[in-house]
Structures are given as C-alpha cells and as structure tokens.
Design an enzyme around this catalytic site. Structure first.
Site, PDB file in Angstrom:
ATOM      1  N   ARG A  44       5.901  44.591  40.532  1.00 27.73           N
ATOM      2  CA  ARG A  44       6.517  45.576  39.421  1.00 27.73           C
ATOM      3  C   ARG A  44       7.379  46.782  40.163  1.00 27.73           C
ATOM      4  NH1 ARG A  44       1.595  48.669  35.801  1.00 27.73           N
ATOM      5  NH2 ARG A  44       1.904  46.234  35.043  1.00 27.73           N
ATOM      6  N   LYS A  80      -0.988  42.700  44.455  1.00 31.00           N
ATOM      7  CA  LYS A  80      -0.191  43.043  43.580  1.00 31.00           C
ATOM      8  C   LYS A  80       0.951  43.864  44.325  1.00 31.00           C
ATOM      9  CE  LYS A  80       1.311  43.895  39.266  1.00 31.00           C
ATOM     10  NZ  LYS A  80       1.097  42.915  38.202  1.00 31.00           N
ATOM     11  N   ASP A 114       6.986  40.844  37.075  1.00 30.83           N
ATOM     12  CA  ASP A 114       6.410  41.910  36.309  1.00 30.83           C
ATOM     13  C   ASP A 114       7.399  43.126  35.775  1.00 30.83           C
ATOM     14  OD1 ASP A 114       3.357  42.317  35.654  1.00 30.83           O
ATOM     15  OD2 ASP A 114       3.962  44.337  36.336  1.00 30.83           O
ATOM     16  N   LEU A 177       4.790  44.330  20.103  1.00 32.86           N
ATOM     17  CA  LEU A 177       5.173  43.282  19.632  1.00 32.86           C
ATOM     18  C   LEU A 177       6.214  42.403  20.636  1.00 32.86           C
ATOM     19  CD1 LEU A 177       5.635  44.274  16.012  1.00 32.86           C
ATOM     20  CD2 LEU A 177       3.489  43.360  17.104  1.00 32.86           C
ATOM     21  N   GLY A 178       5.801  42.541  21.849  1.00 31.85           N
ATOM     22  CA  GLY A 178       7.062  42.021  22.834  1.00 31.85           C
ATOM     23  C   GLY A 178       6.722  40.608  23.121  1.00 31.85           C
ATOM     24  N   ASN A 179       6.828  39.996  24.322  1.00 36.31           N
ATOM     25  CA  ASN A 179       6.562  38.650  24.688  1.00 36.31           C
ATOM     26  C   ASN A 179       5.301  38.095  24.074  1.00 36.31           C
ATOM     27  OD1 ASN A 179       9.378  38.487  25.740  1.00 36.31           O
ATOM     28  ND2 ASN A 179       8.463  39.334  27.686  1.00 36.31           N
ATOM     29  N   ASN A 257      -2.805  44.806  30.561  1.00 41.97           N
ATOM     30  CA  ASN A 257      -3.493  45.258  31.577  1.00 41.97           C
ATOM     31  C   ASN A 257      -4.065  46.673  31.783  1.00 41.97           C
ATOM     32  OD1 ASN A 257      -3.559  42.832  33.128  1.00 41.97           O
ATOM     33  ND2 ASN A 257      -1.320  43.016  33.549  1.00 41.97           N
TER      34      ASN A 257
HETATM   35  N1  LIG Z   1       3.519  38.483  29.799  1.00 45.76           N
HETATM   36  C1  LIG Z   1       2.333  37.912  30.292  1.00 45.76           C
HETATM   37  O1  LIG Z   1       2.305  36.671  30.266  1.00 45.76           O
HETATM   38  C2  LIG Z   1       1.118  38.793  30.372  1.00 45.76           C
HETATM   39  C3  LIG Z   1       0.085  38.488  31.317  1.00 45.76           C
HETATM   40  C4  LIG Z   1      -0.846  39.425  31.515  1.00 45.76           C
HETATM   41  C5  LIG Z   1      -0.964  40.585  30.807  1.00 45.76           C
HETATM   42  N2  LIG Z   1       0.288  41.085  30.363  1.00 45.76           N
HETATM   43  C6  LIG Z   1       0.107  42.302  29.614  1.00 45.76           C
HETATM   44  O2  LIG Z   1       0.396  42.460  28.301  1.00 45.76           O
HETATM   45  C7  LIG Z   1       1.107  43.543  28.091  1.00 45.76           C
HETATM   46  C8  LIG Z   1       2.307  43.029  27.032  1.00 45.76           C
HETATM   47  O3  LIG Z   1       3.290  42.186  27.865  1.00 45.76           O
HETATM   48  P1  LIG Z   1       4.439  41.797  27.313  1.00 45.76           P
HETATM   49  O4  LIG Z   1       5.018  40.664  28.453  1.00 45.76           O
HETATM   50  O5  LIG Z   1       4.396  41.010  26.024  1.00 45.76           O
HETATM   51  O6  LIG Z   1       5.460  42.999  27.505  1.00 45.76           O
HETATM   52  P2  LIG Z   1       6.602  43.237  26.761  1.00 45.76           P
HETATM   53  O7  LIG Z   1       7.425  44.208  27.515  1.00 45.76           O
HETATM   54  O8  LIG Z   1       7.675  41.794  26.181  1.00 45.76           O
HETATM   55  O9  LIG Z   1       6.004  43.954  25.380  1.00 45.76           O
HETATM   56  C9  LIG Z   1       5.530  45.208  25.334  1.00 45.76           C
HETATM   57  C10 LIG Z   1       5.828  45.648  23.882  1.00 45.76           C
HETATM   58  O10 LIG Z   1       5.138  47.104  23.765  1.00 45.76           O
HETATM   59  C11 LIG Z   1       6.029  47.757  23.062  1.00 45.76           C
HETATM   60  N3  LIG Z   1       5.673  49.238  23.247  1.00 45.76           N
HETATM   61  C12 LIG Z   1       5.750  50.131  24.085  1.00 45.76           C
HETATM   62  N4  LIG Z   1       5.158  51.370  24.137  1.00 45.76           N
HETATM   63  C13 LIG Z   1       4.677  51.069  22.852  1.00 45.76           C
HETATM   64  C14 LIG Z   1       3.879  52.319  22.237  1.00 45.76           C
HETATM   65  N5  LIG Z   1       3.671  53.209  22.758  1.00 45.76           N
HETATM   66  N6  LIG Z   1       3.405  51.825  20.958  1.00 45.76           N
HETATM   67  C15 LIG Z   1       3.715  50.650  20.637  1.00 45.76           C
HETATM   68  N7  LIG Z   1       4.590  49.515  21.248  1.00 45.76           N
HETATM   69  C16 LIG Z   1       4.953  49.808  22.311  1.00 45.76           C
HETATM   70  C17 LIG Z   1       7.453  47.463  23.645  1.00 45.76           C
HETATM   71  O11 LIG Z   1       8.554  47.990  22.826  1.00 45.76           O
HETATM   72  C18 LIG Z   1       7.540  46.173  23.662  1.00 45.76           C
HETATM   73  O12 LIG Z   1       7.900  45.410  22.541  1.00 45.76           O
HETATM   74  C19 LIG Z   1       1.343  44.361  29.162  1.00 45.76           C
HETATM   75  O13 LIG Z   1       0.694  45.385  29.431  1.00 45.76           O
HETATM   76  C20 LIG Z   1       1.365  43.177  30.495  1.00 45.76           C
HETATM   77  O14 LIG Z   1       1.231  43.699  31.514  1.00 45.76           O
HETATM   78  C21 LIG Z   1       1.218  40.136  29.937  1.00 45.76           C
HETATM   79  N1  LIG Z   2       1.701  39.304  35.561  1.00 48.08           N
HETATM   80  C1  LIG Z   2       0.651  38.379  35.142  1.00 48.08           C
HETATM   81  C2  LIG Z   2       0.548  37.229  35.736  1.00 48.08           C
HETATM   82  C3  LIG Z   2       1.662  36.518  36.551  1.00 48.08           C
HETATM   83  C4  LIG Z   2       3.075  36.712  36.011  1.00 48.08           C
HETATM   84  N2  LIG Z   2       3.980  36.006  36.690  1.00 48.08           N
HETATM   85  C5  LIG Z   2       3.417  35.961  37.979  1.00 48.08           C
HETATM   86  C6  LIG Z   2       3.621  35.751  39.249  1.00 48.08           C
HETATM   87  C7  LIG Z   2       2.937  35.834  40.303  1.00 48.08           C
HETATM   88  C8  LIG Z   2       1.563  36.254  40.208  1.00 48.08           C
HETATM   89  C9  LIG Z   2       1.221  36.427  38.968  1.00 48.08           C
HETATM   90  C10 LIG Z   2       2.167  36.364  37.966  1.00 48.08           C
HETATM   91  C11 LIG Z   2      -0.822  39.106  35.019  1.00 48.08           C
HETATM   92  O1  LIG Z   2      -0.776  40.031  34.836  1.00 48.08           O
HETATM   93  O2  LIG Z   2      -1.675  38.327  34.702  1.00 48.08           O
END
Ligand SMILES: NC(=O)c1ccc[n+]([C@@H]2O[C@H](COP(=O)([O-])OP(=O)(O)OC[C@H]3O[C@@H](n4cnc5c(N)ncnc54)[C@H](O)[C@@H]3O)[C@@H](O)[C@H]2O)c1
Ligand SMILES: N[C@@H](Cc1c[nH]c2ccccc12)C(=O)O
Length: 352
Positions: A44, A80, A114, A177-179, A257
């Site tokens: 990150r 991390k 991240d 509503l992100g990824n 997280n």
């Molecule tokens: N991408 C993964 O595979 C993954 C895996 C494990 C955990 N996570 C966790 O899940 C969460 C979402 O991940 P992501 O990849 O969708 O991230 P992302 O950045 O694509 O989406 C996050 C969304 O939250 C919105 N947002 C930010 N602040 C806000 C608020 N105050 N109120 C409402 N919406 C708000 C952003 O505009 C964005 O659309 C994160 O906390 C990330 O650490 C993601």
């Molecule tokens: N960031 C994800 C997992 C993940 C995505 N890409 C990665 C690359 C390396 C290690 C972990 C990851 C989680 O919080 O769970």
C-alpha cells in the site's frame, strides 16, 4: 511506541525499515508469521500523517493476512508493506527501488497491488524481483473472486442469524461500489436481494441504480438503514463508537479490511447489540486465494472450491463464538491460531 513490546504483543517475526536516497524511498515491510509458508501481503502507498501511523497500519494489516491465510487454509503466512509517499509523487524508479528491497528478502515476503498502486506499478516492481504476484492477471484480477466469497459469507451469516437459506426479498445495504462492491451487488441482485447502496462517486451509484434497480442513499445514511444486512466494501474502521449505535441491521458482512476500529471494544459492542459480524479477514479471503493460485499455477476449479469453503468456515466460526461466548473475531482468531500451532508442532517434530 515501544517497538519490541508492540511486536511481541502482536506476534511479529520481523519488521524491515527500507530507506533509500536516490530515489528517496521510505517503506516498512512487516512479516507477521511464516509458520504456514512465506508471508504474502500486498503493498500500500499512503501519505501517512506520521511514521507511527505507517508502522501501525503495516503491523495490523500483516497480522490480518496471517489469520486470513490460516482461516482460508492457504499454506502461506502473513505480511504487509507500506510505502510512505504521496501518490502524486509516484515514479517508476520508486517502484524499481522498492522491488530491489523485496528481492533482498529472498522470498520470505511476496507482494502485489494494494491501495494507490496500479498494475503498471506492480510491473515496475517485477523488473527487480520475482517475488511479486498479479503482474499478468491471468485470472482477471482478484476482485470478482473476493466478491464471490463475500456473497457466500453473506449467505452464511443470513443462515446463522436469520435462519434463512435464500436471499430472495432480503434488504442489503452496500457501502462502496468499487471493484468488489459492484460485483457483490451483481451477485446479490441475481439472487433476488433488494439493494441499498452508497458511494462518494455519483457515477458509480448511478450505474448500480441503472443496472440493478438499487436505491441510492447518502454516505452518512448507510449505517442507520432498517435493512437485514450491511456489507461494508469501502473503508476500514467504519465499525466504531459513532456508527455502531446507529446500526439496526442484524448482520454485518462485507469486504473491507480492518472494519472494527477497535477489535475488542467494537467487537463486543456488536455482540451486545445482537449483531452478527462476519470477520473481515475470513469473508474477504477470495483475493488472497486468487493471487496464491496465480502463483502456484491457476486452476479455476480449485480456486472456486477454496472460495466455497468460506461459507462453512464462517458457519464454524459463528458456532464457536456462540458456544464459547466469544466475539466472532475472537473465534476466528482462535481457529487461525489452532491451525498455526499445529503447523509449528509438525515442523518441530520433523526436526527431531
Ligand atoms: N480487491 C480485492 O480483491 C480485495 C480483497 C480483500 C479486501 N478488499 C477490501 O475491500 C474494500 C474494497 O476494495 P475494492 O478493491 O473494491 O476497492 P475500490 O477502491 O475499487 O472501491 C472502494 C469504493 O469505496 C468508495 N468509497 C470511499 N470512501 C467512501 C465512503 N466514505 N462512503 C462510501 N463509499 C466510499 C470509493 O469511491 C470506491 O468506489 C477495501 O477495503 C479493500 O481493502 C479488497
Ligand atoms: N490485498 C488483498 C489480497 C491481495 C491482492 N493482491 C495481492 C498480492 C500479494 C499478496 C496479497 C494480495 C487482501 O487484502 O486480501
């Protein structure tokens, strides 16, 4: 912060402070536990207000990765890394320098993308080290797999708390509503749930409203809705002393997280209100499962089997927590620590 007291209390094996002058780089790599395998954790980049905040983030997130891997039964440990920088000052050279640090650890830590890193940044890191995943996203990125796990986790929590095996007609509020959040909405909509959504991006809320007929609410309204489930999929620390008193939903199950601002205090506050909380590092393990499988050779069937297990693991944790009067977070931690202790014993026996 008393450094050794803190890492001893949290159980870290190693913390590395990486510093370089040309280009200037400050990064912290926290390796929490490698009993199950090499530490995995994404990197990150964040303009932390101070170094202590950066260190705390790295320590807490790396411990979460250990528990995530152990609960998902993935043979890796937890780590991390955080780079202390302003995203506006990112350069390819910064990531090359960072990659050289990763290479020196020789595979004890494997990283990837991240917050504030792009696939291009990860490609720069990979020019200096092979201990990085997600360079070629053979699987299309981790978010859809994370979303599938979150969806199954919502189903498990609904079964346990509301004694229902389907989501038809259930009202679910999704924050972010992100990824991941957008994919969770898709799966919920397909299974007949009614969606209430929020995001700070008006474009994203408009798109989810168009696609799934979701009701859009303001960001500050999401926690007080009279719904069945709240799925936090945006930020960490959103379950705190300000939001918990507002919550009326009996279930919290989402991807973000570090949802509990204070694990002990806020975990207990949820229990006292009769709210079932799906521990974040259990329900959101799909991303780790995905990158781990990319590393060992991607087999979609195996990935989905491992993600499907999130459902049963959560039911086991909910059951443990209710039988032993633990918060769900404590029950998950206990399950993870049991598995880690077993792995350590096997290693010790192998040495005898
Ligand atoms: N991408 C993964 O595979 C993954 C895996 C494990 C955990 N996570 C966790 O899940 C969460 C979402 O991940 P992501 O990849 O969708 O991230 P992302 O950045 O694509 O989406 C996050 C969304 O939250 C919105 N947002 C930010 N602040 C806000 C608020 N105050 N109120 C409402 N919406 C708000 C952003 O505009 C964005 O659309 C994160 O906390 C990330 O650490 C993601
Ligand atoms: N960031 C994800 C997992 C993940 C995505 N890409 C990665 C690359 C390396 C290690 C972990 C990851 C989680 O919080 O769970």
């Amino acid at each position: 912060m008393n450094l050794f007291e803190t890492v001893q209390e949290m159980g870290h094996e190693q913390v590395l402070f990486c510093h370089g002058q040309d280009p200037e780089i400050k990064a912290i790599i926290a390796i929490h536990d490698t009993s199950l395998g090499p530490a995995m954790g994404a990197t990150r980049l964040w303009p932390y207000v101070n170094e202590e905040a950066a260190l705390r983030d790295a320590l807490r997130l790396s411990r979460g990765m250990t528990y995530k891997a152990a609960c998902a039964n993935i043979p890796v440990g937890g780590g991390k890394a955080v780079i202390i920088a302003n995203p506006e000052n990112k350069t390819p050279e910064l990531f090359r320098a960072y990659g050289r640090f990763i290479e020196t650890i020789n595979g004890r830590f494997i990283t990837g993308q991240d917050v504030n890193l792009t696939p291009q940044d990860v490609r720069e890191i990979s020019k200096e080290t092979s201990y990085v995943v997600g360079v070629e996203e053979r699987s299309g990125g981790p978010a859809p797999v994370t979303a599938k796990g979150v969806f199954l986790g919502i189903k498990a929590a609904v079964k346990f708390r509301l004694q229902s095996t389907h989501l038809e007609g259930l009202q679910v509020a999704v924050q972010g509503l992100g990824n991941v959040g957008s994919n969770v909405c898709h799966l919920l909509h397909e299974s007949g749930a009614k969606l209430f959504v929020t995001d700070i991006s008006k474009e994203k809320t408009a798109e989810i409203k168009r696609q799934f007929g979701a009701t859009v609410v303001e960001p500050e309204e999401i926690f007080s809705l009279e719904v069945d489930v709240i799925a936090p999929c945006a930020l960490g620390a959103i379950l705190n002393s300000a939001t918990i008193p507002l919550i009326q939903a009996p279930v919290i199950a989402g991807a973000a997280n570090n949802q509990l601002e204070n694990e002990k205090l806020h975990g207990q506050m949820l229990v006292d209100k009769g709210i079932l909380y799906a521990p974040d590092y259990v329900i959101n393990a799909g991303g780790l499962i995905n990158v781990y499988n990319e590393m060992i050779g991607y087999d979609e069937e195996k990935v989905f089997q491992q993600v499907d297990n999130i459902y049963d693991t959560l039911l086991e944790i909910f059951d443990r927590s209710s039988k032993q009067s633990l918060t769900t977070n404590e029950a998950a931690k206990q399950l993870a620590e049991d598995r880690i202790m077993r792995a350590r014993k096997v290693k010790t026996l192998a040495l005898v």
